[in-house]
Write a protein that holds these residues in place. Structure first.
Motif, PDB file in Angstrom:
ATOM      1  N   LYS A 263       0.815  -1.209   0.000  1.00 31.16           N
ATOM      2  CA  LYS A 263       0.000   0.000   0.000  1.00 31.16           C
ATOM      3  C   LYS A 263       0.859   1.274   0.000  1.00 31.16           C
ATOM      4  O   LYS A 263       0.464   2.290  -0.534  1.00 31.16           O
ATOM      5  CB  LYS A 263      -0.901   0.023   1.240  1.00 31.16           C
ATOM      6  CG  LYS A 263      -1.811  -1.194   1.401  1.00 31.16           C
ATOM      7  CD  LYS A 263      -2.996  -1.108   0.486  1.00 31.16           C
ATOM      8  CE  LYS A 263      -4.091  -2.090   0.888  1.00 31.16           C
ATOM      9  NZ  LYS A 263      -3.653  -3.478   1.052  1.00 31.16           N
ATOM     10  N   MET A 264       2.038   1.203   0.652  1.00 25.70           N
ATOM     11  CA  MET A 264       2.865   2.382   0.845  1.00 25.70           C
ATOM     12  C   MET A 264       3.982   2.433  -0.193  1.00 25.70           C
ATOM     13  O   MET A 264       4.641   1.425  -0.468  1.00 25.70           O
ATOM     14  CB  MET A 264       3.476   2.378   2.251  1.00 25.70           C
ATOM     15  CG  MET A 264       2.446   2.214   3.378  1.00 25.70           C
ATOM     16  SD  MET A 264       1.204   3.525   3.375  1.00 25.70           S
ATOM     17  CE  MET A 264       2.253   4.941   3.675  1.00 25.70           C
ATOM     18  N   LYS A 265       4.226   3.627  -0.746  1.00 22.55           N
ATOM     19  CA  LYS A 265       5.287   3.773  -1.742  1.00 22.55           C
ATOM     20  C   LYS A 265       6.654   3.442  -1.149  1.00 22.55           C
ATOM     21  O   LYS A 265       7.516   2.862  -1.829  1.00 22.55           O
ATOM     22  CB  LYS A 265       5.303   5.194  -2.309  1.00 22.55           C
ATOM     23  CG  LYS A 265       6.287   5.352  -3.470  1.00 22.55           C
ATOM     24  CD  LYS A 265       6.248   6.739  -4.061  1.00 22.55           C
ATOM     25  CE  LYS A 265       7.135   6.806  -5.314  1.00 22.55           C
ATOM     26  NZ  LYS A 265       8.527   6.420  -5.041  1.00 22.55           N
ATOM     27  N   GLN A 266       6.880   3.799   0.132  1.00 21.51           N
ATOM     28  CA  GLN A 266       8.149   3.477   0.779  1.00 21.51           C
ATOM     29  C   GLN A 266       8.404   1.974   0.773  1.00 21.51           C
ATOM     30  O   GLN A 266       9.515   1.515   0.544  1.00 21.51           O
ATOM     31  CB  GLN A 266       8.153   3.988   2.218  1.00 21.51           C
ATOM     32  CG  GLN A 266       8.372   5.485   2.351  1.00 21.51           C
ATOM     33  CD  GLN A 266       8.291   5.897   3.812  1.00 21.51           C
ATOM     34  OE1 GLN A 266       7.197   6.121   4.326  1.00 21.51           O
ATOM     35  NE2 GLN A 266       9.428   5.987   4.466  1.00 21.51           N
ATOM     36  N   THR A 267       7.350   1.209   1.053  1.00 20.06           N
ATOM     37  CA  THR A 267       7.471  -0.243   1.040  1.00 20.06           C
ATOM     38  C   THR A 267       7.782  -0.737  -0.365  1.00 20.06           C
ATOM     39  O   THR A 267       8.684  -1.566  -0.567  1.00 20.06           O
ATOM     40  CB  THR A 267       6.172  -0.899   1.538  1.00 20.06           C
ATOM     41  OG1 THR A 267       5.778  -0.310   2.778  1.00 20.06           O
ATOM     42  CG2 THR A 267       6.362  -2.387   1.721  1.00 20.06           C
TER      43      THR A 267
END
Length: 276
Positions: A263-267
């Motif tokens: 879900k997260m761009k960082q991930t």
């Protein structure tokens, strides 16, 4: 289903019907956990659940707080002055706050065992390595110790290889065997949770495969929390994965979701190799 939210209030929300069916049971609930090495804050407002009889992996770049987080569960930080916890880790089914000042860290470590990055057998026999925790607990009956040692070695898939060598020094074993011996030692006291801190980083691919297979088998009996730098390993062995960065929990979800549709761009940047 698991829902992810960014920021310090990140939580894991499991569908109530799924829990009601008994497919997921919470073993530990981390609530607003902060940890300090002196004045340095290493963990920041971590909140998540650890599900019973599942493998949960902690991933993220070096220095992101994975091992620090892991060691909060069995109070390893208590061994050094100046360390400080805030928040709670509630351990079920008795709802004990593992970080409570009235909770004995020794009792915590009996319930939650740890296996370290490098095999660390004691300078004792194979038998005495496995029996060590039992003796610390005051159990010295010969028959009982023999039964418990054999049971732990069988659970660690090592019995067939060492049953005729129990009184040899543990250092005579290969690296992979020594790590399985350490796992047997951790299992001997019948812990409710096992913590693995990069348990295969010092092993060759064959020994690594054996440990990963063992982890998959052990989760039927014990809840497992594992720190790994190897994302392929996390994908292979874990049911849930948490991605951490700079002491914060960025995303926590079912492992397939983390690696296929984060879900997260960082991930996503970390998983795809654009960062870290």
């Amino acid at each position: 289903m698991v829902t992810n939210m960014a920021g310090p209030d990140i939580k894991t929300i499991i569908d109530a019907d799924e829990r009601a069916r008994g497919t997921l049971v919470t073993k530990a609930e981390v609530k607003d956990l902060n940890f300090f090495y002196g004045d340095f804050q290493a963990l920041k407002n971590l909140s998540m659940v650890v599900n019973e009889n599942k493998v949960t992996a902690l991933i993220g770049p070096s220095g992101c707080g994975k091992s620090t987080f892991l060691r909060c569960f069995n109070r390893m930080h208590d061994l050094y002055p100046g360390n400080r916890y805030e928040g709670a880790i509630e351990f079920h089914p008795d709802n004990t706050n593992l970080l409570g000042r009235d909770v004995d860290p020794i009792e915590v470590r009996m319930r939650i065992s740890m296996v370290f990055q490098k095999p660390n057998p004691f300078p004792k026999s194979i038998f005495e390595n496995v029996a060590y925790g039992l003796r610390v607990r005051g159990e010295n009956g010969k028959r009982m110790l023999e039964e418990k040692v054999e049971q732990a070695l069988r659970r660690a898939a090592l019995w067939a290889e060492v049953k005729d060598r129990l009184h040899e020094l543990a250092f005579n074993l290969s690296g992979g065997q020594q790590q399985r011996l350490c796992i047997a030692r951790a299992l001997a006291t019948d812990p409710e949770m096992l913590l693995f801190d990069e348990p295969t980083s010092a092993l060759d691919p064959i020994a690594t495969g054996s440990i990963e297979e063992l982890i998959s088998e052990l989760k039927d009996k014990v809840t497992i929390l594992i720190v790994t730098h190897n994302m392929q390993q996390a994908a292979r062995v874990s049911d849930f994965t948490a991605y951490m960065y700079l002491g914060e929990l960025i995303e926590f979800d079912i492992t397939d979701n983390i690696f296929i549709k984060p879900k997260m761009k960082q991930t996503e940047d970390y998983i795809t190799g654009r960062f870290g």
